[in-house]
Design an enzyme around this catalytic site. Structure first.
Site, PDB file in Angstrom:
ATOM      1  N   SER A  41      42.785  33.987  42.102  1.00 58.31           N
ATOM      2  CA  SER A  41      42.114  35.183  41.605  1.00 58.31           C
ATOM      3  C   SER A  41      41.399  35.920  42.751  1.00 58.31           C
ATOM      4  O   SER A  41      42.041  36.404  43.666  1.00 58.31           O
ATOM      5  CB  SER A  41      41.170  34.803  40.465  1.00 58.31           C
ATOM      6  N   ASN A  94      47.432  33.466  40.566  1.00 54.54           N
ATOM      7  CA  ASN A  94      46.836  34.451  39.659  1.00 54.54           C
ATOM      8  C   ASN A  94      46.200  35.595  40.450  1.00 54.54           C
ATOM      9  O   ASN A  94      45.061  35.988  40.201  1.00 54.54           O
ATOM     10  CB  ASN A  94      45.820  33.793  38.730  1.00 54.54           C
ATOM     11  N   HIS A 110      45.249  32.257  32.902  1.00 58.89           N
ATOM     12  CA  HIS A 110      44.648  32.559  34.201  1.00 58.89           C
ATOM     13  C   HIS A 110      44.288  31.331  35.028  1.00 58.89           C
ATOM     14  O   HIS A 110      44.291  31.403  36.264  1.00 58.89           O
ATOM     15  CB  HIS A 110      43.393  33.414  33.994  1.00 58.89           C
TER      16      HIS A 110
END
Length: 270
Positions: A97, A121, A242
């Site tokens: 992320s 992700n 996620h």
């Protein structure tokens, strides 16, 4: 996992990190609101063959925050400071992320220090609707309005594995420093295109991996990034969202191991 603290040579900030195993270094950077412990399944699976350095992002865990208003390039500079202070030399680097944005920035900014790069992700050029939504959340967080239940509901389903992972993630989120969280989230919200134009410069093995149920770090984003990198590969983990490194740990670990065994251009010359 034992947490160690390090005083950086350039900024003199303190960084918390876990250091396990021996061999080629693999630097791991978590996402906003998490901490180095979020890489537990990867550390356990890979420390027998690699030296794993899992970092607490600035303002998370035991790491000092960056100044308020710091943007993605400042987080990349921080990562470079860590690699230089630990004298790691060329590293494999993987991020999740927000950590994926840092890993991407590191790979294009310091190619001589990057063996391989993996983005889990990762986000890439959000559309206008998504960009406005994440930037609005950044403003709310900066104003002290922190909603932890909404991301948890978005990140996890109801399987036993996801329920267990959700409890772990909820505990980490509950420990966040509001100011450090706000700075990192703002950089995340505005950083999806910062290094996008430089993806074709990446010549090392490049992995972009996400879950097919992740609405914000989509398989299309991973495919677009992998298509631009010179040795790019995109992988979609089916049935996950996620937090794939936690909810699909065995599958993710297998893909990371394959990526780590890909020959680099430097190795090809030997």
């Amino acid at each position: 996992m034992t947490l160690t603290t390090l005083r950086l040579s350039s900024s003199t900030q303190t960084v918390g990190y876990c250091d396990h195993g021996q061999g080629e270094p693999l630097v791991l950077i978590h996402g906003v609101g998490m901490q180095s412990a979020a890489w537990g399944p990867q550390i356990a699976a890979l420390e027998g063959a690699y030296r794993i350095i899992a970092l607490d992002m600035p303002g998370h865990g035991a790491s000092d925050p960056l100044p308020k208003g710091s943007e993605l390039p400042e987080f990349v500079t921080w990562c470079h400071d860590v690699v230089q202070t630990l004298e790691l030399g060329p590293v494999n680097i993987a991020g999740h992320s927000m950590g994926a944005l840092i890993a991407l920035g590191f790979s294009v900014g310091f190619p001589e220090l990057t063996r391989r790069v993996a983005l889990l992700n990762g986000v890439y050029r959000r559309d206008d609707v998504s960009a406005r939504a994440v930037q609005a959340r950044a403003v709310e967080i900066g104003a002290g309005k922190i909603d932890l239940e909404t991301p948890l509901a978005r990140w996890f389903g109801n399987t036993p594995e996801e329920i267990t992972a959700r409890a772990q993630v909820a505990a980490w989120l509950s420990e966040i420093d509001p100011s450090g969280y706000a700075t990192a989230y703002s950089a995340f919200a505005h950083g999806d295109a910062t290094y996008a134009d430089q993806l074709p410069q990446i010549t090392c093995p490049f992995l972009a991996l996400t879950g097919d149920g992740d609405p914000n770090s989509t398989p299309a984003m991973s495919a677009a990034m992998a298509a631009l990198a010179q040795q790019g590969q995109a992988i979609t983990v089916k049935g996950h969202r996620h937090m794939v490194n936690l909810t699909a740990a065995s599958e993710v670990n297998a893909h990371l191991l394959t990526w780590l065994k890909q020959q680099t251009s430097q190795e090809a010359l030997l």
